[in-house]
Design a protein around this motif. Structure first.
Motif, PDB file in Angstrom:
ATOM      1  N   GLY A  84       0.768  -1.228   0.000  1.00  0.00           N
ATOM      2  CA  GLY A  84       0.000   0.000   0.000  1.00  0.00           C
ATOM      3  C   GLY A  84       0.800   1.280   0.000  1.00  0.00           C
ATOM      4  N   VAL A  85       2.104   1.217  -0.289  1.00  0.00           N
ATOM      5  CA  VAL A  85       2.898   2.445  -0.266  1.00  0.00           C
ATOM      6  C   VAL A  85       3.038   3.067  -1.655  1.00  0.00           C
ATOM      7  CG1 VAL A  85       4.197   1.779   1.796  1.00  0.00           C
ATOM      8  CG2 VAL A  85       5.083   1.185  -0.484  1.00  0.00           C
ATOM      9  N   GLY A  86       2.429   2.472  -2.678  1.00  0.00           N
ATOM     10  CA  GLY A  86       2.432   3.074  -4.005  1.00  0.00           C
ATOM     11  C   GLY A  86       3.475   2.529  -4.949  1.00  0.00           C
ATOM     12  N   THR A  87       3.905   1.281  -4.739  1.00  0.00           N
ATOM     13  CA  THR A  87       4.964   0.698  -5.553  1.00  0.00           C
ATOM     14  C   THR A  87       4.575   0.602  -7.025  1.00  0.00           C
ATOM     15  OG1 THR A  87       5.602  -0.624  -3.624  1.00  0.00           O
ATOM     16  CG2 THR A  87       6.520  -1.273  -5.749  1.00  0.00           C
ATOM     17  N   THR A  88       3.414   0.005  -7.304  1.00  0.00           N
ATOM     18  CA  THR A  88       3.013  -0.207  -8.695  1.00  0.00           C
ATOM     19  C   THR A  88       2.735   1.103  -9.404  1.00  0.00           C
ATOM     20  OG1 THR A  88       2.100  -2.383  -8.157  1.00  0.00           O
ATOM     21  CG2 THR A  88       1.343  -1.359 -10.201  1.00  0.00           C
ATOM     22  N   LEU A  89       2.046   2.031  -8.739  1.00  0.00           N
ATOM     23  CA  LEU A  89       1.766   3.319  -9.357  1.00  0.00           C
ATOM     24  C   LEU A  89       3.059   4.038  -9.723  1.00  0.00           C
ATOM     25  CD1 LEU A  89      -0.931   5.855  -8.533  1.00  0.00           C
ATOM     26  CD2 LEU A  89       1.424   6.658  -8.600  1.00  0.00           C
ATOM     27  N   THR A  90       4.034   4.006  -8.836  1.00  0.00           N
ATOM     28  CA  THR A  90       5.303   4.667  -9.106  1.00  0.00           C
ATOM     29  C   THR A  90       6.017   4.007 -10.273  1.00  0.00           C
ATOM     30  OG1 THR A  90       5.507   5.290  -6.773  1.00  0.00           O
ATOM     31  CG2 THR A  90       7.526   5.337  -8.103  1.00  0.00           C
ATOM     32  N   ALA A  91       6.043   2.670 -10.312  1.00  0.00           N
ATOM     33  CA  ALA A  91       6.695   1.953 -11.407  1.00  0.00           C
ATOM     34  C   ALA A  91       6.057   2.306 -12.744  1.00  0.00           C
ATOM     35  CB  ALA A  91       6.643   0.453 -11.166  1.00  0.00           C
ATOM     36  N   VAL A  92       4.721   2.322 -12.782  1.00  0.00           N
ATOM     37  CA  VAL A  92       4.007   2.628 -14.024  1.00  0.00           C
ATOM     38  C   VAL A  92       4.302   4.049 -14.489  1.00  0.00           C
ATOM     39  CG1 VAL A  92       1.712   2.951 -15.030  1.00  0.00           C
ATOM     40  CG2 VAL A  92       2.198   0.924 -13.651  1.00  0.00           C
ATOM     41  N   SER A 145      -3.925  -4.096 -14.330  1.00  0.00           N
ATOM     42  CA  SER A 145      -5.116  -3.364 -13.894  1.00  0.00           C
ATOM     43  C   SER A 145      -4.927  -1.858 -14.023  1.00  0.00           C
ATOM     44  CB  SER A 145      -5.451  -3.719 -12.438  1.00  0.00           C
ATOM     45  OG  SER A 145      -5.800  -5.085 -12.310  1.00  0.00           O
ATOM     46  N   TYR A 146      -3.729  -1.377 -13.712  1.00  0.00           N
ATOM     47  CA  TYR A 146      -3.479   0.056 -13.792  1.00  0.00           C
ATOM     48  C   TYR A 146      -3.461   0.561 -15.222  1.00  0.00           C
ATOM     49  CZ  TYR A 146      -2.401   0.979  -8.876  1.00  0.00           C
ATOM     50  OH  TYR A 146      -2.485   1.157  -7.524  1.00  0.00           O
ATOM     51  N   LEU A 147      -3.176  -0.331 -16.188  1.00  0.00           N
ATOM     52  CA  LEU A 147      -3.055   0.090 -17.587  1.00  0.00           C
ATOM     53  C   LEU A 147      -4.161  -0.480 -18.470  1.00  0.00           C
ATOM     54  CD1 LEU A 147       0.828  -0.103 -18.022  1.00  0.00           C
ATOM     55  CD2 LEU A 147      -0.598   1.951 -17.901  1.00  0.00           C
ATOM     56  N   ASP A 148      -5.228  -1.009 -17.858  1.00  0.00           N
ATOM     57  CA  ASP A 148      -6.410  -1.424 -18.612  1.00  0.00           C
ATOM     58  C   ASP A 148      -6.074  -2.508 -19.635  1.00  0.00           C
ATOM     59  OD1 ASP A 148      -9.050  -1.480 -19.360  1.00  0.00           O
ATOM     60  OD2 ASP A 148      -8.883   0.195 -20.759  1.00  0.00           O
ATOM     61  N   GLU A 165      -6.527  13.089  -6.798  1.00  0.00           N
ATOM     62  CA  GLU A 165      -6.102  13.226  -8.186  1.00  0.00           C
ATOM     63  C   GLU A 165      -6.063  11.882  -8.914  1.00  0.00           C
ATOM     64  OE1 GLU A 165      -2.927  16.944  -7.620  1.00  0.00           O
ATOM     65  OE2 GLU A 165      -2.244  14.928  -8.170  1.00  0.00           O
ATOM     66  N   LEU A 166      -5.825  10.826  -8.149  1.00  0.00           N
ATOM     67  CA  LEU A 166      -5.585   9.511  -8.737  1.00  0.00           C
ATOM     68  C   LEU A 166      -6.828   8.641  -8.836  1.00  0.00           C
ATOM     69  CD1 LEU A 166      -2.387   8.675  -6.665  1.00  0.00           C
ATOM     70  CD2 LEU A 166      -2.450   9.572  -8.985  1.00  0.00           C
ATOM     71  N   GLN A 167      -7.821   8.912  -8.002  1.00  0.00           N
ATOM     72  CA  GLN A 167      -8.903   7.954  -7.817  1.00  0.00           C
ATOM     73  C   GLN A 167      -9.629   7.594  -9.113  1.00  0.00           C
ATOM     74  OE1 GLN A 167     -11.434   8.844  -4.550  1.00  0.00           O
ATOM     75  NE2 GLN A 167     -12.372   6.823  -4.578  1.00  0.00           N
ATOM     76  N   SER A 168      -9.919   8.576  -9.940  1.00  0.00           N
ATOM     77  CA  SER A 168     -10.683   8.291 -11.154  1.00  0.00           C
ATOM     78  C   SER A 168      -9.893   7.424 -12.128  1.00  0.00           C
ATOM     79  CB  SER A 168     -11.109   9.601 -11.826  1.00  0.00           C
ATOM     80  OG  SER A 168      -9.972  10.367 -12.210  1.00  0.00           O
ATOM     81  N   VAL A 169      -8.589   7.705 -12.315  1.00  0.00           N
ATOM     82  CA  VAL A 169      -7.817   6.908 -13.259  1.00  0.00           C
ATOM     83  C   VAL A 169      -7.479   5.532 -12.693  1.00  0.00           C
ATOM     84  CG1 VAL A 169      -6.856   8.877 -14.493  1.00  0.00           C
ATOM     85  CG2 VAL A 169      -5.661   8.004 -12.482  1.00  0.00           C
ATOM     86  N   GLN A 215      -2.425   5.873 -17.618  1.00  0.00           N
ATOM     87  CA  GLN A 215      -1.784   6.676 -18.662  1.00  0.00           C
ATOM     88  C   GLN A 215      -2.537   7.971 -18.930  1.00  0.00           C
ATOM     89  OE1 GLN A 215      -3.289   3.785 -19.065  1.00  0.00           O
ATOM     90  NE2 GLN A 215      -4.498   3.677 -20.944  1.00  0.00           N
ATOM     91  N   ASP A 216      -3.782   8.091 -18.448  1.00  0.00           N
ATOM     92  CA  ASP A 216      -4.588   9.291 -18.674  1.00  0.00           C
ATOM     93  C   ASP A 216      -4.528  10.283 -17.512  1.00  0.00           C
ATOM     94  OD1 ASP A 216      -5.358   8.251 -21.110  1.00  0.00           O
ATOM     95  OD2 ASP A 216      -7.217   7.374 -20.341  1.00  0.00           O
ATOM     96  N   LEU A 217      -3.642  10.055 -16.558  1.00  0.00           N
ATOM     97  CA  LEU A 217      -3.520  10.980 -15.434  1.00  0.00           C
ATOM     98  C   LEU A 217      -3.166  12.373 -15.941  1.00  0.00           C
ATOM     99  CD1 LEU A 217      -3.533  11.288 -12.336  1.00  0.00           C
ATOM    100  CD2 LEU A 217      -1.090  10.711 -12.358  1.00  0.00           C
ATOM    101  N   GLU A 218      -3.866  13.376 -15.440  1.00  0.00           N
ATOM    102  CA  GLU A 218      -3.716  14.746 -15.924  1.00  0.00           C
ATOM    103  C   GLU A 218      -2.280  15.253 -15.754  1.00  0.00           C
ATOM    104  OE1 GLU A 218      -5.703  16.918 -17.356  1.00  0.00           O
ATOM    105  OE2 GLU A 218      -7.428  15.555 -17.481  1.00  0.00           O
ATOM    106  N   PRO A 219      -1.767  15.962 -16.765  1.00  0.00           N
ATOM    107  CA  PRO A 219      -0.399  16.515 -16.646  1.00  0.00           C
ATOM    108  C   PRO A 219      -0.237  17.468 -15.467  1.00  0.00           C
ATOM    109  CG  PRO A 219      -1.142  16.590 -18.927  1.00  0.00           C
ATOM    110  CD  PRO A 219      -2.344  16.195 -18.101  1.00  0.00           C
TER     111      PRO A 219
END
Length: 422
Positions: A160-168, A195-198, A355-359, A366-370
């Motif tokens: 739960g510390v954000g490993t996968t999100l950071t890697a992606v 899952s993170y990349l659909d 900021e992250l919840q919707s994506v 990959q659609d996270l706002e710039p």
């Protein structure tokens, strides 16, 4: 022309014996012995970065070298430095080991105790082959580029510390700057990169576990090309299949990815096993994600000590990344640096899960706002780590701001759509 020879021997007595005999060979220029596999790869990478001509023609690998077994070390050298002739020194000169050594990429095998005639013959044959390969590469214009792509592993101190999100996001940042990028999921029981990349997938990284020689064609069959341009090697849908992966398979996979991509990002999850331990040992950069709370920082310290005991990564060689950071937390990066003994990255990731919840829920990372502060921080981290391509004039391409911030990131499962393999 003299033949440069680099002996790789861990035992001091054996090193003296081999060095003495090497100094008697005609036209030989033996270097000082290298004591372990990690030092060998570092030495060859440093020399290759200067020029192919700086590499030794012959590397002698003693059978009792460590921590990487001799045959796996030979395979890695053959894949990453194909213009170097490798000779195995062993007490077992039987046909079984000879065949295995040749399959791994060795150019010869010398039995112990060493004899002058046999050593001369094998070294000269390997040196002749090496010179021929370099001449061929020079004429064809396919110039040897040394150690290949940069490998970065991302591990979590705890779940739960954000490993996968950071890697992606690191992989997306490198790809957006123009680099070719491979993203591998070695969180074998609960990997969420798909899952993170659909992505829905039929093949996974464990399909490569039983293959003895991973050719570019075999690797391509297991890869998925994502719409973002990332080449994905995904975790299996059935977590129990993760047991099929072992250290040998991971070393082959990482070497194959390194030879294919300029940047390779590997999500190692939070659980240690022989598979992700091998990836961490081979990595050029190892990231350890933690959040600024007592439980996570203690877990980070345990992980660093574990890596040190297993001799796969020293504390000072590890980069700790602070996620979910805020100026109001009691535990700040300098304290984490002192506790863990690692280097803490200048960039921290701000705590802003909204900021992250919707994506995350949509599986469209990959659609996270710039303008997302989380994205800006992680892409800034990519810039700090040198994972993005520099534009003309020395500036990094894209928005890679290294502002300090912090984000709370939770794992989220998401719905998936069909994705064709690349």
């Amino acid at each position: 022309m003299s033949t440069r020879i680099l002996p790789v021997v861990g035992d001091a007595d054996a090193a003296r014996s081999i060095t003495t005999l090497l100094s008697q060979l005609p036209d030989a220029e033996p270097a000082g012995p290298v004591g372990d596999s990690t030092s060998l790869i570092d030495t060859l990478a440093r020399l290759a970065a200067e020029s192919i001509d700086e590499l030794p023609e012959v590397v002698l690998v003693h059978e009792r070298i460590g921590p990487v077994p001799a045959l796996e070390l030979i395979r890695e050298v053959a894949l990453r430095f194909p213009a170097v002739g490798v000779v195995l020194v062993t007490t077992d000169a039987g046909p079984g080991l000879f065949s295995a050594a040749m399959d791994a990429g060795a150019r010869g095998l010398v039995g112990l105790p060493l004899s002058y005639e046999e050593l001369t013959q094998r070294v000269q044959a390997a040196a002749g082959w090496s010179v021929g390969v370099r001449r061929h590469l020079g004429q064809s214009g396919d110039v040897f580029t040394g150690p290949g792509g940069t490998v970065v592993t991302v591990s979590g101190a705890k779940g739960g510390v954000g490993t996968t999100l950071t890697a992606v996001q690191l992989a997306l940042a490198a790809s957006a700057s123009g680099m070719t990028v491979g993203l591998a999921d070695l969180d074998l029981q609960s990997g969420d990169v798909a899952s993170y990349l659909d992505v829905q997938f039929r093949r996974s990284i464990v399909d490569l576990a039983s293959i003895q020689d991973i050719s570019p064609r075999v690797l391509q069959d297991a890869l998925f090309t994502h719409q973002s341009g990332l080449g994905l090697l995904l975790a299996p849908g059935e977590g129990e299949r993760g047991e099929e992966m072992d250290e040998r398979a991971v070393r082959q996979i990482v070497s194959a990815l390194r030879n294919r991509y300029e940047v390779v990002v590997i999500d190692c999850g939070t659980q240690m096993n022989s598979a992700n331990a091998a990836a961490i040992e081979m990595a050029d950069t190892t990231l350890l994600l933690t959040t600024p709370d007592v439980v996570s920082v203690r877990a980070a310290k345990r992980m660093v000590r574990l890596w040190d005991r297993l001799q796969i990564r020293k504390a000072e060689e590890t980069v700790t990344v602070v996620n979910r950071h805020s100026r109001h937390t009691e535990i700040q990066p300098p304290i984490i640096e002192r506790i863990t003994g690692t280097r803490v990255s200048r960039v921290t990731i701000p705590a802003n899960f909204k900021e992250l919840q919707s994506v995350v829920d949509a599986g469209r990372m990959q659609d996270l706002e710039p303008k997302s502060t989380v994205k800006q921080a992680i892409w800034g981290l990519a810039g700090e780590l040198g994972l993005v391509k520099a534009a003309a004039g020395g500036e990094r391409t894209g928005k890679f701001r290294g502002d300090r911030g912090s984000v709370g990131v939770r794992r989220g499962r998401s719905r998936s759509r069909d994705q064709r393999p690349g």
